[in-house]
Write an enzyme that holds these catalytic residues in place. Structure first.
Site, PDB file in Angstrom:
ATOM      1  N   TRP A   1       0.833  -1.217   0.000  1.00  0.00           N
ATOM      2  CA  TRP A   1       0.000   0.000   0.000  1.00  0.00           C
ATOM      3  C   TRP A   1       0.859   1.255   0.000  1.00  0.00           C
ATOM      4  CZ3 TRP A   1      -4.454  -0.457  -1.959  1.00  0.00           C
ATOM      5  CH2 TRP A   1      -5.202  -1.629  -1.769  1.00  0.00           C
TER       6      TRP A   1
ATOM      7  N   ASP B   1      -1.026   6.880   6.785  1.00  0.00           N
ATOM      8  CA  ASP B   1      -2.132   6.055   6.307  1.00  0.00           C
ATOM      9  C   ASP B   1      -2.351   4.982   7.370  1.00  0.00           C
ATOM     10  OD1 ASP B   1      -3.853   4.284   5.129  1.00  0.00           O
ATOM     11  OD2 ASP B   1      -2.553   3.780   3.422  1.00  0.00           O
TER      12      ASP B   1
ATOM     13  N   LYS C   1     -11.717  -1.713   7.292  1.00  0.00           N
ATOM     14  CA  LYS C   1     -10.917  -2.784   7.885  1.00  0.00           C
ATOM     15  C   LYS C   1     -11.136  -2.868   9.384  1.00  0.00           C
ATOM     16  CE  LYS C   1      -7.778  -3.166   4.084  1.00  0.00           C
ATOM     17  NZ  LYS C   1      -6.940  -2.252   3.347  1.00  0.00           N
TER      18      LYS C   1
HETATM   19  C1  LIG Z   1      -6.598  -1.571   2.105  1.00  0.00           C
HETATM   20  C2  LIG Z   1      -5.667  -0.430   2.228  1.00  0.00           C
HETATM   21  C3  LIG Z   1      -5.754   0.700   1.383  1.00  0.00           C
HETATM   22  C4  LIG Z   1      -6.718   0.777   0.221  1.00  0.00           C
HETATM   23  O1  LIG Z   1      -7.902   1.339   0.579  1.00  0.00           O
HETATM   24  P1  LIG Z   1      -9.152   1.465  -0.397  1.00  0.00           P
HETATM   25  O2  LIG Z   1     -10.220   1.931   0.543  1.00  0.00           O
HETATM   26  O3  LIG Z   1      -9.431   0.147  -1.006  1.00  0.00           O
HETATM   27  O4  LIG Z   1      -8.811   2.504  -1.392  1.00  0.00           O
HETATM   28  C5  LIG Z   1      -4.896   1.759   1.630  1.00  0.00           C
HETATM   29  N1  LIG Z   1      -3.992   1.704   2.627  1.00  0.00           N
HETATM   30  C6  LIG Z   1      -3.883   0.643   3.438  1.00  0.00           C
HETATM   31  C7  LIG Z   1      -2.870   0.643   4.530  1.00  0.00           C
HETATM   32  C8  LIG Z   1      -4.707  -0.451   3.269  1.00  0.00           C
HETATM   33  O5  LIG Z   1      -4.589  -1.515   4.084  1.00  0.00           O
END
Ligand SMILES: *Cc1c(COP(=O)(O)O)cnc(C)c1O
Length: 359
Positions: free
Chosen positions: A102, A172, A196
């Site tokens: 990511w 992030d 998540k």
């Molecule tokens: C899953 C994930 C993403 C992607 O997110 P989307 O909502 O599918 O765009 C970005 N960063 C991390 C750390 C992730 O685990």
């Protein structure tokens, strides 16, 4: 009781009690006689819902009035673009740490934003089983920020201590927000989609320091954090159902779990028993070095593709789902997001023991 143990990496498991509440509210939200999906986003109950949700994020993350909190759409992926556009200007130096999947997606997107990007790594290209040390990164003197992924969902690493650098951080936290306390003193911006760990796909929370917002650069309004701040996350039709389920998750975290400290303790315990089971096993092993192991995504394998596939099938037969590794990595990956219980993990460990006996 759940009949299936859900270890999905994302969207992640939701607590049973949240699903039950959704079922109860489905046809009539708060005595309105209509479902939450059918109400105007300008109506009082929905405006209240949005404000209550941002307030709850604020309280759980302990954010004071130096911060703005907004709810957006477009997932973590849109923030790969919005964060650089809002927190730096064309040609500015922005620093990134490459810790696998990511973070690389974030680096790829910023590469199209006309910034001067510098990428740090752990010095071993292609090996993401450990993170650079907290003092190994020296940001450029005029870097606007250093971007990191606090938890690396695909490779199973997590920053247990944020890097100590001169530049402010942009983080992030899509896969570990609200799983633990993240110290934000050197953080300018935090973003995380909800699906998540903290709610439902369709809503992304962004917390940004007021002092980090730059003067108007003429960004398209929809991409400008300030449009969403000024309109209290109601600049355009928000994903009301996702916000509603996320709101239930935040209440569950506060009232059922007992807050972030309790959640954090529980997550430590959950991951510890699984890592212990892996480390004590003769069949399974975890490639990630101990100090950088993620409490959210536990990556492991048997060292044999066939045996891994057999174990994943065995889990499926025994009502455990989401055990297969990321398509780019193979092996197993078990996600222990907030809603995953000790019982779920115990069931998995029992299966590992039984499987190992016959292999
Ligand atoms: C899953 C994930 C993403 C992607 O997110 P989307 O909502 O599918 O765009 C970005 N960063 C991390 C750390 C992730 O685990």
């Amino acid at each position: 009781m759940r009949t299936v143990h859900n270890f999905s990496a994302g969207p992640g498991a939701l607590p049973r009690s949240v699903l039950t509440q959704v079922e109860k509210d489905l046809f009539s939200y708060r005595d309105t006689g209509v479902s939450v999906m059918e109400l105007s986003h300008r109506s009082a109950p929905i405006v209240e819902l949005i404000n209550d949700t941002t307030d709850r994020f604020r309280a759980l993350l302990e954010l004071d009035d130096k911060w703005e909190v907004i709810l957006l759409q477009g997932g973590g992926s849109l923030q790969f673009v919005m964060a650089p556009l809002n927190l730096s200007m064309e040609g500015d130096h922005v620093d990134y740490v490459d810790t696998g999947y990511w973070s690389q997606r974030a680096i790829k997107e910023v590469g199209r934003c006309h910034r001067d990007v510098h990428v740090f790594s752990n010095g071993r290209p292609g090996n993401y089983d450990y993170l650079p040390g907290p003092d190994d990164i020296k940001t450029r003197q005029d870097a606007r920020y250093l971007h990191i992924c606090t938890n690396n969902t695909v490779v199973g690493t997590q920053w247990h201590q944020l890097p100590r650098v001169d530049a402010p951080l942009v983080i992030d936290a899509s896969s570990d927000l609200l799983s633990r306390h993240i110290p934000l003193d050197n953080v300018n911006c935090l973003y995380a989609h909800a699906q998540k760990n903290s709610g439902l796909a369709g809503v992304t929370v962004v917390a940004v320091r007021k002092s980090a917002l730059l003067p108007d650069q003429g960004l398209p309004y929809i991409l400008d954090y300030r449009s969403h701040i000024d309109q209290h996350s109601n600049y355009h039709t928000p994903p009301v159902f996702s916000i509603y389920v996320t709101n239930l998750m935040l209440k569950w975290l506060e009232y059922d779990i007992g807050g972030l400290d309790m959640m954090s303790q529980l997550n430590t315990e959950k991951s510890q028993i699984l890592y212990d089971a892996i480390d004590n096993s003769d069949l399974f092993s975890c490639p990630v070095i101990q100090k950088d192991r993620s409490q959210m995504n536990v990556v492991f394998s048997t060292g044999s593709k066939e045996t891994d596939a057999q174990f994943i099938a065995y889990c499926q037969e025994n009502n455990m789902t989401g055990v297969a590794g990321h398509r780019s990595r193979g092996g197993m990956r078990v996600s222990l997001y907030n809603a995953v219980t000790l019982d779920d993990i115990q069931a998995l460990i029992d299966s590992m023991h039984t499987f190992e006996q016959y292999n």
